[in-house]
Enzyme design. Structure first.
Site, PDB file in Angstrom:
ATOM      1  N   ASP A 204       0.540  -1.283  -0.089  1.00 16.22           N
ATOM      2  CA  ASP A 204      -0.111   0.047  -0.137  1.00 16.22           C
ATOM      3  C   ASP A 204       0.763   1.232  -0.082  1.00 16.22           C
ATOM      4  OD1 ASP A 204       0.887   0.011   2.512  1.00 16.22           O
ATOM      5  OD2 ASP A 204      -1.088  -0.103   3.618  1.00 16.22           O
ATOM      6  N   GLU A 261     -14.016   8.374  16.177  1.00 17.78           N
ATOM      7  CA  GLU A 261     -13.868   9.200  14.808  1.00 17.78           C
ATOM      8  C   GLU A 261     -14.864  10.042  14.518  1.00 17.78           C
ATOM      9  OE1 GLU A 261     -11.916   9.662  12.306  1.00 17.78           O
ATOM     10  OE2 GLU A 261     -10.057   8.189  12.426  1.00 17.78           O
ATOM     11  N   SER A 279      16.461  17.407  -3.039  1.00 20.10           N
ATOM     12  CA  SER A 279      17.271  16.932  -1.664  1.00 20.10           C
ATOM     13  C   SER A 279      17.381  18.042  -0.637  1.00 20.10           C
ATOM     14  CB  SER A 279      18.724  17.153  -2.139  1.00 20.10           C
ATOM     15  OG  SER A 279      19.383  18.361  -2.943  1.00 20.10           O
TER      16      SER A 279
END
Length: 591
Positions: A204, A261, A279
């Site tokens: 995933d 939730e 970077s």
């Protein structure tokens, strides 16, 4: 007491080539850290010496290591052999065997040449770890010997050739052919190619492992055996039976039977942070204590394995996705931490999709590693920040290799159209302008590099010239004494920033709004000055190119204030249930 070379001889002879192949892994990382990244979607070539792209980085590595050995002997008033043993004892135990192989393979030559007062440039050229291509200048970091560099190298080569302890430096195979390194080699190649977690059991794109593109880069997976459980998704059935989005909030309130939730996160405007960058965004950092012998100890190298497996990047401390307290100086402040503090339902929803050498061109490949489902996931704040590599390269004709405004427009629009097909509705995207890199030369060129602090002999100007000669400079256009070239590079950077600003002004997308902001270098420097700091402290001390930890933290504060004042809808509202979430889910602080 460190083990003697003789006591290690049997094991060393059996694995004499192993250090060489480890050094090739380092070459791979150094190449990945340069301004021109590895091709996307293809395996990087198996490193070997001498060969094309890796040759310059190998020379840099040799000169740095030999310099450190010489300075360790000087600082501790010891022999060169003792200095090598000391350095090997500093290295973490897992890598000490490789270090002793180096000592047995190259040590006698290095010791003999240094004892003859030959500097690191001469040593590395004589060992064929620095090579001069036909028609190219002879590159060196230190001032040439009085007799001349060419003469000194010839003399050193005669010493090496006559040595009774001569070893073969050229008949060495690809690192992947060796069982000891095959596994590590494959992991690094996979990560450099795909920019996805190596340890990801359910596929995933999230991991329970920190490095190798794991949760230092993306929110930590809380169930790596279930592909429907990952950070950033909308809760499955309000997470009554489990934590499907890994934000630590799940279950049912026994007082009223309402899922936590639903009670705490419904309508809270949950959203994640995604960085598409280079970077600087990945937070490239080489600890100065790896090179400054007056600070060097075993503790200096404790983070060496982690640093290598994170590509010499430290995203866990970075400006946009940092979440751990900094161990590399300064402090950690990030857009993610502030967004999480604003709404605890955003816990773990972060993705740092950056790469060393990232530009508008190769970001078109990198962006495909994004993990976002339009139907199942929360919206995201996406930061598009390739702040330098479209004008930075190590080529001698650097201007000819810079991205043009037309190319920039095409690259960025392609990226945004791809994002529009992936991001959930209600997302936001901030385009960040390129930096004005003249700041680097202006504030560093005459200061001593960590490698030159002991003897006051190596400035950043010397480092920049050495890298430029080898054509491995991170930015030939800015890291140069040529003021005209520095100005032309900044002019192109401004042109490309104008392209981004125009895109934000004129382009519309279905699933996200687009905003533009300049890179806040001037504001960062001014804020740091008011705090009593010096401008040079905002730049990484070893590479003399990237933003330091202090710069990253200050940049977060400036960015947050601008977004909060001008585009408050990007950040969402503050969750009134934050204190209740913290009280009930005490373990939510873990990342």
């Amino acid at each position: 007491m460190p083990p003697s070379w003789s006591s290690q001889a049997g094991r060393m002879r059996r694995s004499r080539q192993t250090f060489f192949n480890l050094s090739c892994i380092l070459c791979l990382l150094l190449k990945a850290a340069s301004s021109s990244s590895l091709p996307c979607g293809t395996d990087p070539p198996a490193p070997s010496l001498p060969s094309g792209l890796y040759k310059g980085h190998t020379c840099v590595g040799c000169v740095l290591v030999v310099s450190v050995i010489e300075q360790l002997a000087q600082w501790h008033n010891s022999t060169v052999k003792a200095a090598m043993e000391r350095l090997c004892n500093y290295i973490p135990e897992k890598l000490q065997g490789f270090c002793y192989v180096l000592a047995e393979l190259y040590g006698p030559h290095i010791a003999e040449l240094i004892d003859r007062e030959m500097n690191a440039d001469v040593v590395c050229h004589s060992l064929k770890l620095c090579e001069q291509d036909p028609g190219q200048p002879l590159c060196h970091l230190y001032p040439p010997p009085k007799e001349g560099l060419v003469t000194a190298i010839k003399k050193a080569k005669r010493v090496v050739k006559k040595s009774k302890k001569q070893k073969s430096f050229t008949e060495l195979s690809s690192m992947c052919a060796f069982p000891l390194l095959a596994d590590l080699c494959e992991k690094i190649k996979y990560v450099l190619r795909n920019k996805l977690p190596f340890e990801d059991l359910d596929g995933d794109k999230f991991s329970t492992f920190p490095t190798l593109r794991g949760y230092h880069w993306r929110g930590r997976d809380c169930n790596d055996k279930n592909t429907t459980v990952y950070p950033g998704r909308r809760p499955d059935n309000w997470d009554v039976n489990g934590d499907s989005n890994c934000n630590g909030i799940w279950g049912v309130d026994p007082k009223d039977g309402i899922p936590y939730e639903e009670k705490f996160c419904k309508g809270a405007g949950s959203r994640g942070v995604v960085l598409l960058g280079d970077s600087a965004g990945a937070h490239f950092h080489i600890p100065p204590e790896w090179m400054a012998v007056t600070q060097m100890s075993a503790k200096s190298f404790e983070n060496l394995p982690m640093a290598f497996s994170d590509e010499l990047d430290w995203p866990q401390f970075s400006e946009f996705t940092g979440f751990l307290n900094s161990t590399i100086g300064g402090w950690t402040d990030s857009l993610y931490l502030r967004l999480r503090s604003r709404n605890r339902c955003n816990h773990r929803d972060l993705q740092n999709i950056s790469q060393n050498g990232g530009s508008s061109g190769n970001l078109l490949c990198l962006i495909k590693s994004l993990a976002r489902n339009q139907l199942l996931d929360n919206p995201a704040i996406v930061i598009y920040a390739t702040i330098g590599n479209d004008v930075c390269n190590g080529n001698r004709d650097t201007l000819a290799h810079m991205t043009t405004p037309k190319e920039m427009l095409s690259n960025v629009l392609q990226a945004l159209r791809y994002l529009d097909s992936r991001l959930p509705s209600g997302s936001h995207l901030i385009l960040t302008g390129l930096v004005d890199g003249r700041f680097l030369w202006d504030n560093l060129h005459d200061r001593y590099h960590p490698l030159g602090q002991l003897n006051k002999d190596v400035t950043y100007s010397h480092i920049y010239s050495f890298l430029d000669c080898l054509q491995v400079s991170p930015c030939s256009g800015w890291l140069t004494p040529n003021e005209t070239l520095r100005n032309l590079t900044s002019e192109r950077a401004l042109q490309l920033s104008s392209v981004l600003e125009e895109i934000a002004r004129s382009e519309k997308f279905t699933n996200f709004e687009v905003f533009y902001m300049d890179f806040p270098l001037k504001q960062t420097a001014e804020q740091w000055r008011k705090m009593g700091g010096q401008p040079w402290q905002l730049i990484e001390p070893v590479d003399g190119f990237h933003p330091s930890q202090v710069a990253a933290a200050l940049g977060t504060s400036i960015t947050w204030q601008k977004v909060l004042q001008e585009w408050p809808q990007v950040l969402g509202k503050e969750n009134p249930f934050n204190e209740q979430i913290k009280a009930i889910f005490k373990d939510q602080g873990g990342h």
